[in-house]
Design a protein around this motif. Structure first.
Motif, PDB file in Angstrom:
ATOM      1  N   THR A 204       0.857  -1.186   0.000  1.00 32.61           N
ATOM      2  CA  THR A 204       0.000   0.000   0.000  1.00 32.61           C
ATOM      3  C   THR A 204       0.892   1.234   0.000  1.00 32.61           C
ATOM      4  OG1 THR A 204      -1.983   0.954   1.038  1.00 32.61           O
ATOM      5  CG2 THR A 204      -0.269   0.204   2.537  1.00 32.61           C
ATOM      6  N   PRO A 205       0.480   2.320  -0.652  1.00 34.18           N
ATOM      7  CA  PRO A 205       1.350   3.506  -0.691  1.00 34.18           C
ATOM      8  C   PRO A 205       1.654   4.041   0.716  1.00 34.18           C
ATOM      9  CG  PRO A 205      -0.398   3.694  -2.322  1.00 34.18           C
ATOM     10  CD  PRO A 205      -0.724   2.499  -1.477  1.00 34.18           C
ATOM     11  N   PRO A 206       2.865   4.572   0.913  1.00 35.84           N
ATOM     12  CA  PRO A 206       3.240   5.107   2.228  1.00 35.84           C
ATOM     13  C   PRO A 206       2.494   6.410   2.528  1.00 35.84           C
ATOM     14  CG  PRO A 206       4.966   5.566   0.617  1.00 35.84           C
ATOM     15  CD  PRO A 206       3.938   4.734  -0.088  1.00 35.84           C
ATOM     16  N   LEU A 207       2.363   6.720   3.821  1.00 38.53           N
ATOM     17  CA  LEU A 207       1.621   7.942   4.204  1.00 38.53           C
ATOM     18  C   LEU A 207       2.238   9.183   3.587  1.00 38.53           C
ATOM     19  CD1 LEU A 207       0.798   7.348   7.985  1.00 38.53           C
ATOM     20  CD2 LEU A 207      -0.640   6.919   5.978  1.00 38.53           C
ATOM     21  N   ASP A 208       3.568   9.192   3.416  1.00 34.27           N
ATOM     22  CA  ASP A 208       4.158  10.428   2.877  1.00 34.27           C
ATOM     23  C   ASP A 208       3.936  10.574   1.375  1.00 34.27           C
ATOM     24  OD1 ASP A 208       6.084   8.749   1.911  1.00 34.27           O
ATOM     25  OD2 ASP A 208       7.656   9.376   3.314  1.00 34.27           O
ATOM     26  N   ALA A 209       3.246   9.612   0.751  1.00 32.44           N
ATOM     27  CA  ALA A 209       2.790   9.832  -0.630  1.00 32.44           C
ATOM     28  C   ALA A 209       1.673  10.885  -0.626  1.00 32.44           C
ATOM     29  CB  ALA A 209       2.283   8.542  -1.251  1.00 32.44           C
ATOM     30  N   GLY A 210       1.081  11.133   0.561  1.00 32.53           N
ATOM     31  CA  GLY A 210      -0.003  12.115   0.665  1.00 32.53           C
ATOM     32  C   GLY A 210      -1.343  11.415   0.618  1.00 32.53           C
ATOM     33  N   LEU A 211      -1.769  10.902   1.756  1.00 34.54           N
ATOM     34  CA  LEU A 211      -3.054  10.181   1.819  1.00 34.54           C
ATOM     35  C   LEU A 211      -3.531  10.143   3.257  1.00 34.54           C
ATOM     36  CD1 LEU A 211      -2.150   6.914   2.808  1.00 34.54           C
ATOM     37  CD2 LEU A 211      -1.048   7.224   0.596  1.00 34.54           C
ATOM     38  N   LEU A 212      -4.792   9.764   3.405  1.00 33.79           N
ATOM     39  CA  LEU A 212      -5.354   9.657   4.749  1.00 33.79           C
ATOM     40  C   LEU A 212      -4.834   8.382   5.416  1.00 33.79           C
ATOM     41  CD1 LEU A 212      -7.498  10.928   6.735  1.00 33.79           C
ATOM     42  CD2 LEU A 212      -9.031   9.145   5.905  1.00 33.79           C
ATOM     43  N   ALA A 213      -4.485   8.518   6.696  1.00 38.70           N
ATOM     44  CA  ALA A 213      -4.062   7.338   7.464  1.00 38.70           C
ATOM     45  C   ALA A 213      -5.318   6.568   7.846  1.00 38.70           C
ATOM     46  CB  ALA A 213      -3.285   7.776   8.703  1.00 38.70           C
ATOM     47  N   GLY A 214      -5.787   5.738   6.938  1.00 35.97           N
ATOM     48  CA  GLY A 214      -7.046   5.025   7.148  1.00 35.97           C
ATOM     49  C   GLY A 214      -6.981   4.114   8.368  1.00 35.97           C
ATOM     50  N   VAL A 215      -8.030   4.124   9.146  1.00 37.66           N
ATOM     51  CA  VAL A 215      -8.114   3.220  10.292  1.00 37.66           C
ATOM     52  C   VAL A 215      -8.179   1.784   9.782  1.00 37.66           C
ATOM     53  CG1 VAL A 215      -9.634   2.515  12.192  1.00 37.66           C
ATOM     54  CG2 VAL A 215      -9.123   4.934  11.839  1.00 37.66           C
ATOM     55  N   THR A 216      -8.931   1.564   8.726  1.00 35.27           N
ATOM     56  CA  THR A 216      -9.056   0.227   8.143  1.00 35.27           C
ATOM     57  C   THR A 216      -7.713  -0.211   7.558  1.00 35.27           C
ATOM     58  OG1 THR A 216     -11.244   0.997   7.499  1.00 35.27           O
ATOM     59  CG2 THR A 216     -10.601  -1.179   6.715  1.00 35.27           C
ATOM     60  N   ARG A 217      -7.042   0.713   6.882  1.00 32.07           N
ATOM     61  CA  ARG A 217      -5.715   0.434   6.298  1.00 32.07           C
ATOM     62  C   ARG A 217      -4.763  -0.124   7.360  1.00 32.07           C
ATOM     63  NH1 ARG A 217      -1.046   3.453   6.291  1.00 32.07           N
ATOM     64  NH2 ARG A 217       0.259   3.482   4.398  1.00 32.07           N
ATOM     65  N   ALA A 218      -4.679   0.575   8.499  1.00 35.61           N
ATOM     66  CA  ALA A 218      -3.766   0.138   9.563  1.00 35.61           C
ATOM     67  C   ALA A 218      -4.201  -1.226  10.118  1.00 35.61           C
ATOM     68  CB  ALA A 218      -3.729   1.181  10.672  1.00 35.61           C
ATOM     69  N   PHE A 219      -5.510  -1.397  10.257  1.00 32.91           N
ATOM     70  CA  PHE A 219      -6.030  -2.653  10.813  1.00 32.91           C
ATOM     71  C   PHE A 219      -5.722  -3.822   9.867  1.00 32.91           C
ATOM     72  CE2 PHE A 219      -9.601  -5.357  12.465  1.00 32.91           C
ATOM     73  CZ  PHE A 219      -9.223  -5.341  13.803  1.00 32.91           C
TER      74      PHE A 219
END
Ligand code: PDD
Length: 294
Positions: A204-219
Protein backbone atom coordinates in the motif's frame (compact mmCIF):
# COMPACT_ATOMS: atom_id res chain seq x y z
CA UNK A 1 -34.98 3.09 12.17
CA UNK A 2 -34.43 6.67 11.11
CA UNK A 3 -31.82 9.37 10.78
CA UNK A 4 -31.01 11.39 13.91
CA UNK A 5 -28.69 14.34 14.28
CA UNK A 6 -27.10 15.68 17.41
CA UNK A 7 -26.17 19.36 17.06
CA UNK A 8 -24.15 20.61 20.02
CA UNK A 9 -25.84 18.13 22.33
CA UNK A 10 -29.42 18.65 21.05
CA UNK A 11 -31.10 15.80 19.19
CA UNK A 12 -33.10 16.63 16.07
CA UNK A 13 -34.46 14.71 13.16
CA UNK A 14 -32.92 15.14 9.72
CA UNK A 15 -35.30 17.89 8.58
CA UNK A 16 -34.83 20.01 11.69
CA UNK A 17 -31.08 19.70 12.23
CA UNK A 18 -29.50 23.03 11.28
CA UNK A 19 -26.22 24.93 11.56
CA UNK A 20 -25.93 28.75 11.24
CA UNK A 21 -24.55 30.04 7.94
CA UNK A 22 -21.89 31.98 9.86
CA UNK A 23 -20.38 28.70 11.01
CA UNK A 24 -16.89 28.61 9.54
CA UNK A 25 -17.44 24.98 8.61
CA UNK A 26 -19.98 26.30 6.08
CA UNK A 27 -18.17 29.53 5.18
CA UNK A 28 -14.65 28.13 4.79
CA UNK A 29 -14.87 24.35 5.04
CA UNK A 30 -12.99 24.67 8.31
CA UNK A 31 -13.67 21.50 10.17
CA UNK A 32 -12.80 17.85 10.55
CA UNK A 33 -14.77 14.63 10.71
CA UNK A 34 -14.74 10.93 11.37
CA UNK A 35 -16.92 8.20 9.93
CA UNK A 36 -17.46 5.29 12.28
CA UNK A 37 -19.72 2.26 11.93
CA UNK A 38 -21.09 -0.22 14.41
CA UNK A 39 -20.80 -3.98 14.49
CA UNK A 40 -23.05 -5.64 17.06
CA UNK A 41 -24.30 -2.11 17.79
CA UNK A 42 -20.87 -1.04 19.07
CA UNK A 43 -18.81 1.69 17.33
CA UNK A 44 -15.87 -0.24 15.85
CA UNK A 45 -12.29 0.91 16.58
CA UNK A 46 -13.70 3.95 18.38
CA UNK A 47 -10.41 4.76 20.16
CA UNK A 48 -8.49 4.81 16.89
CA UNK A 49 -11.02 7.13 15.30
CA UNK A 50 -10.79 9.46 18.30
CA UNK A 51 -7.02 9.44 18.06
CA UNK A 52 -7.17 10.42 14.39
CA UNK A 53 -9.81 13.06 15.14
CA UNK A 54 -7.45 14.68 17.64
CA UNK A 55 -4.56 14.51 15.15
CA UNK A 56 -6.73 16.21 12.49
CA UNK A 57 -7.85 18.83 15.04
CA UNK A 58 -4.28 19.61 16.07
CA UNK A 59 -3.30 20.06 12.41
CA UNK A 60 -5.86 22.86 12.00
CA UNK A 61 -5.45 24.28 15.55
CA UNK A 62 -9.01 23.34 16.46
CA UNK A 63 -9.79 22.62 20.11
CA UNK A 64 -12.04 19.58 20.67
CA UNK A 65 -14.50 20.60 23.36
CA UNK A 66 -15.38 17.05 24.49
CA UNK A 67 -13.57 14.08 25.98
CA UNK A 68 -13.66 10.72 24.19
CA UNK A 69 -16.09 9.54 26.84
CA UNK A 70 -18.43 12.47 26.20
CA UNK A 71 -18.27 11.83 22.47
CA UNK A 72 -19.02 8.16 23.10
CA UNK A 73 -22.06 9.08 25.21
CA UNK A 74 -23.34 11.37 22.45
CA UNK A 75 -22.81 8.59 19.90
CA UNK A 76 -24.85 6.21 22.04
CA UNK A 77 -27.66 8.73 22.57
CA UNK A 78 -27.86 9.58 18.87
CA UNK A 79 -27.74 5.96 17.73
CA UNK A 80 -30.42 4.99 20.26
CA UNK A 81 -32.66 7.90 19.20
CA UNK A 82 -32.42 6.65 15.61
CA UNK A 83 -33.51 3.18 16.82
CA UNK A 84 -30.24 1.76 15.59
CA UNK A 85 -27.57 -0.40 17.17
CA UNK A 86 -29.88 -3.27 18.07
CA UNK A 87 -31.75 -6.14 16.42
CA UNK A 88 -29.04 -6.33 13.76
CA UNK A 89 -29.52 -2.72 12.62
CA UNK A 90 -26.01 -1.34 12.40
CA UNK A 91 -25.35 2.40 12.45
CA UNK A 92 -23.32 4.72 10.28
CA UNK A 93 -22.06 7.52 12.52
CA UNK A 94 -20.53 10.71 11.20
CA UNK A 95 -18.96 13.11 13.68
CA UNK A 96 -18.18 16.62 12.43
CA UNK A 97 -16.43 19.32 14.41
CA UNK A 98 -16.18 22.75 12.86
CA UNK A 99 -14.52 26.00 13.89
CA UNK A 100 -17.92 27.28 14.97
CA UNK A 101 -19.88 30.48 14.45
CA UNK A 102 -18.02 33.77 14.07
CA UNK A 103 -17.36 36.92 12.08
CA UNK A 104 -16.08 36.75 8.50
CA UNK A 105 -12.41 36.30 9.28
CA UNK A 106 -9.78 33.56 9.06
CA UNK A 107 -8.72 34.40 12.61
CA UNK A 108 -9.54 31.36 14.78
CA UNK A 109 -10.19 33.80 17.63
CA UNK A 110 -13.34 34.89 15.74
CA UNK A 111 -14.94 31.56 16.70
CA UNK A 112 -14.74 30.83 20.42
CA UNK A 113 -16.91 27.69 20.38
CA UNK A 114 -16.53 24.77 17.95
CA UNK A 115 -19.71 23.17 16.64
CA UNK A 116 -20.14 19.43 17.19
CA UNK A 117 -22.51 17.48 14.96
CA UNK A 118 -23.20 13.76 15.05
CA UNK A 119 -25.26 12.09 12.33
CA UNK A 120 -26.55 8.56 12.94
CA UNK A 121 -28.21 6.69 10.12
CA UNK A 122 -28.60 3.09 9.05
CA UNK A 123 -25.35 1.57 7.83
CA UNK A 124 -25.67 0.23 4.30
CA UNK A 125 -23.19 -2.41 3.13
CA UNK A 126 -21.95 -2.28 -0.45
CA UNK A 127 -24.02 -4.67 -2.60
CA UNK A 128 -23.08 -8.34 -2.18
CA UNK A 129 -22.07 -8.47 -5.83
CA UNK A 130 -19.41 -5.79 -5.24
CA UNK A 131 -17.72 -8.21 -2.81
CA UNK A 132 -18.37 -11.23 -5.01
CA UNK A 133 -17.24 -9.75 -8.34
CA UNK A 134 -15.13 -6.77 -7.31
CA UNK A 135 -15.55 -3.19 -8.46
CA UNK A 136 -14.61 -1.14 -11.48
CA UNK A 137 -12.23 1.76 -10.86
CA UNK A 138 -10.47 4.41 -12.86
CA UNK A 139 -7.29 6.44 -12.38
CA UNK A 140 -8.45 10.06 -12.37
CA UNK A 141 -6.67 13.21 -13.55
CA UNK A 142 -7.38 15.10 -10.32
CA UNK A 143 -4.19 15.03 -8.22
CA UNK A 144 -4.39 14.31 -4.48
CA UNK A 145 -3.60 17.40 -2.42
CA UNK A 146 0.11 17.87 -1.85
CA UNK A 147 0.80 17.55 1.91
CA UNK A 148 2.09 21.14 1.89
CA UNK A 149 -1.33 22.38 0.69
CA UNK A 150 -4.20 20.80 2.62
CA UNK A 151 -2.50 17.73 4.06
CA UNK A 152 -4.53 14.59 3.28
CA UNK A 153 -3.66 13.40 6.80
CA UNK A 154 -6.27 15.91 7.97
CA UNK A 155 -9.68 14.24 7.72
CA UNK A 156 -11.11 17.53 6.64
CA UNK A 157 -14.72 18.49 5.99
CA UNK A 158 -13.32 20.35 3.01
CA UNK A 159 -13.69 17.45 0.59
CA UNK A 160 -13.51 19.25 -2.74
CA UNK A 161 -10.31 17.47 -3.81
CA UNK A 162 -11.94 14.06 -3.30
CA UNK A 163 -15.35 15.16 -4.62
CA UNK A 164 -13.80 16.30 -7.90
CA UNK A 165 -11.93 13.01 -8.21
CA UNK A 166 -15.13 11.07 -7.63
CA UNK A 167 -17.04 13.23 -10.15
CA UNK A 168 -14.54 12.14 -12.77
CA UNK A 169 -15.00 8.50 -11.75
CA UNK A 170 -18.80 8.85 -11.98
CA UNK A 171 -18.59 10.21 -15.51
CA UNK A 172 -16.58 7.13 -16.48
CA UNK A 173 -19.07 4.78 -14.84
CA UNK A 174 -16.54 3.67 -12.21
CA UNK A 175 -17.24 2.78 -8.58
CA UNK A 176 -14.13 4.63 -7.36
CA UNK A 177 -11.50 7.05 -8.61
CA UNK A 178 -7.85 6.32 -7.85
CA UNK A 179 -5.74 9.44 -7.33
CA UNK A 180 -2.04 9.98 -7.92
CA UNK A 181 0.08 12.51 -6.06
CA UNK A 182 1.92 15.39 -7.70
CA UNK A 183 4.88 13.07 -8.46
CA UNK A 184 2.66 10.67 -10.39
CA UNK A 185 2.75 8.02 -7.66
CA UNK A 186 -0.46 6.30 -6.62
CA UNK A 187 -1.94 7.80 -3.45
CA UNK A 188 -5.43 6.55 -2.60
CA UNK A 189 -9.02 6.41 -3.78
CA UNK A 190 -11.40 9.36 -3.37
CA UNK A 191 -13.03 7.78 -0.29
CA UNK A 192 -10.80 4.81 0.52
CA UNK A 193 -7.23 3.58 0.73
CA UNK A 194 -5.62 1.48 -1.98
CA UNK A 195 -3.82 -1.88 -1.74
CA UNK A 196 -2.33 -4.30 -4.24
CA UNK A 197 -1.08 -7.86 -3.86
CA UNK A 198 2.01 -8.91 -5.82
CA UNK A 199 3.53 -12.40 -5.54
CA UNK A 200 1.82 -12.93 -2.20
CA UNK A 201 2.92 -9.59 -0.68
CA UNK A 202 0.39 -6.94 0.32
CA UNK A 203 1.51 -3.42 -0.66
CA UNK A 204 0.00 0.00 0.00
CA UNK A 205 1.35 3.51 -0.69
CA UNK A 206 3.24 5.11 2.23
CA UNK A 207 1.62 7.94 4.20
CA UNK A 208 4.16 10.43 2.88
CA UNK A 209 2.79 9.83 -0.63
CA UNK A 210 0.00 12.12 0.67
CA UNK A 211 -3.05 10.18 1.82
CA UNK A 212 -5.35 9.66 4.75
CA UNK A 213 -4.06 7.34 7.46
CA UNK A 214 -7.05 5.02 7.15
CA UNK A 215 -8.11 3.22 10.29
CA UNK A 216 -9.06 0.23 8.14
CA UNK A 217 -5.71 0.43 6.30
CA UNK A 218 -3.77 0.14 9.56
CA UNK A 219 -6.03 -2.65 10.81
CA UNK A 220 -5.57 -4.62 7.58
CA UNK A 221 -1.77 -4.29 7.82
CA UNK A 222 -2.00 -5.70 11.36
CA UNK A 223 -4.23 -8.58 10.23
CA UNK A 224 -1.83 -9.45 7.43
CA UNK A 225 1.05 -9.57 9.94
CA UNK A 226 -0.99 -11.79 12.27
CA UNK A 227 -1.82 -14.18 9.42
CA UNK A 228 1.82 -14.33 8.32
CA UNK A 229 1.10 -12.58 5.02
CA UNK A 230 3.96 -10.23 4.09
CA UNK A 231 2.65 -6.66 4.01
CA UNK A 232 4.31 -3.28 3.81
CA UNK A 233 4.12 0.28 2.55
CA UNK A 234 5.71 0.82 -0.84
CA UNK A 235 5.67 3.58 -3.44
CA UNK A 236 3.38 2.39 -6.24
CA UNK A 237 2.90 3.51 -9.83
CA UNK A 238 0.20 2.84 -12.42
CA UNK A 239 2.14 -0.14 -13.80
CA UNK A 240 2.26 -1.79 -10.36
CA UNK A 241 -1.50 -1.61 -10.24
CA UNK A 242 -2.06 -2.87 -13.78
CA UNK A 243 0.36 -5.77 -13.20
CA UNK A 244 -0.88 -6.61 -9.71
CA UNK A 245 -2.15 -10.10 -8.92
CA UNK A 246 -4.93 -8.55 -6.81
CA UNK A 247 -6.05 -5.10 -5.73
CA UNK A 248 -8.53 -3.89 -3.14
CA UNK A 249 -9.70 -0.74 -1.40
CA UNK A 250 -10.35 -0.25 2.30
CA UNK A 251 -12.66 2.00 4.28
CA UNK A 252 -14.72 1.92 7.43
CA UNK A 253 -17.99 1.57 5.53
CA UNK A 254 -16.76 -0.84 2.85
CA UNK A 255 -14.29 -3.03 4.75
CA UNK A 256 -12.06 -4.58 2.04
CA UNK A 257 -13.58 -4.38 -1.39
CA UNK A 258 -11.87 -6.16 -4.29
CA UNK A 259 -10.87 -4.02 -7.27
CA UNK A 260 -11.14 -6.17 -10.37
CA UNK A 261 -10.99 -3.54 -13.11
CA UNK A 262 -8.91 -0.40 -13.58
CA UNK A 263 -9.69 1.68 -16.66
CA UNK A 264 -11.41 -1.31 -18.26
CA UNK A 265 -8.36 -3.55 -17.76
CA UNK A 266 -8.86 -6.61 -15.58
CA UNK A 267 -6.59 -6.87 -12.53
CA UNK A 268 -5.22 -10.34 -11.80
CA UNK A 269 -7.80 -12.67 -13.26
CA UNK A 270 -10.53 -10.02 -13.19
CA UNK A 271 -12.01 -11.74 -10.13
CA UNK A 272 -11.39 -11.19 -6.40
CA UNK A 273 -8.14 -12.84 -5.33
CA UNK A 274 -7.42 -15.31 -2.52
CA UNK A 275 -5.32 -12.94 -0.37
CA UNK A 276 -8.03 -10.26 -0.48
CA UNK A 277 -10.64 -12.85 0.50
CA UNK A 278 -8.55 -14.20 3.36
CA UNK A 279 -7.98 -10.71 4.74
CA UNK A 280 -11.66 -9.79 4.39
CA UNK A 281 -12.79 -12.94 6.19
CA UNK A 282 -10.40 -12.26 9.06
CA UNK A 283 -11.35 -8.56 9.13
CA UNK A 284 -15.01 -9.45 9.58
CA UNK A 285 -14.24 -12.11 12.17
CA UNK A 286 -12.24 -9.63 14.24
CA UNK A 287 -14.80 -6.84 13.83
CA UNK A 288 -17.50 -9.13 15.24
CA UNK A 289 -15.24 -10.52 17.99
CA UNK A 290 -14.03 -7.10 19.15
CA UNK A 291 -17.56 -5.73 19.40
CA UNK A 292 -19.25 -8.81 20.89
CA UNK A 293 -21.40 -7.86 23.88
CA UNK A 294 -20.84 -10.05 26.92
N1 PDD B 1 -13.81 7.71 4.10
N2 PDD B 1 -9.11 7.89 2.22
C1 PDD B 1 -10.08 8.81 2.14
C2 PDD B 1 -9.88 10.02 1.27
C3 PDD B 1 -11.27 8.64 2.88
O1 PDD B 1 -12.26 9.54 2.81
C4 PDD B 1 -11.42 7.47 3.67
C5 PDD B 1 -12.64 7.21 4.51
C6 PDD B 1 -10.37 6.54 3.72
C7 PDD B 1 -10.45 5.29 4.56
O2 PDD B 1 -10.34 5.59 5.94
P1 PDD B 1 -10.97 4.67 7.07
O3 PDD B 1 -10.45 3.30 6.82
O4 PDD B 1 -10.43 5.26 8.32
O5 PDD B 1 -12.46 4.76 6.93
C8 PDD B 1 -9.23 6.79 2.98
C9 PDD B 1 -14.93 7.62 5.01
C10 PDD B 1 -15.49 6.25 5.13
C11 PDD B 1 -15.92 8.68 4.65
O6 PDD B 1 -15.52 9.62 3.99
O7 PDD B 1 -17.06 8.61 5.05
Amino acid sequence: MSVMVNVNGQLADQARAVIPVFDHGFLYGEGIYETVRTYNGVPFLFDRHMQRLRTSAAMIALPIPLTDREISERFDATVAAAHLGRDGHEAYIRLLITRGVGELSYDPAACPTPSVVIIAKPHVDPPAEAFALGVKTTIVSIVRNHPATVNPLIKSNNLLNCALAMQEAYTRGAFEGIMRNVHGELAECSTANLFIVKRGTVLTPPLDAGLLAGVTRAFVLEIAAALGIPAREQTLHDTDLFHADEAFLTSTTRELLPITTVDDQPIGGGIPGPVTERLLTEYRRRARALTARL
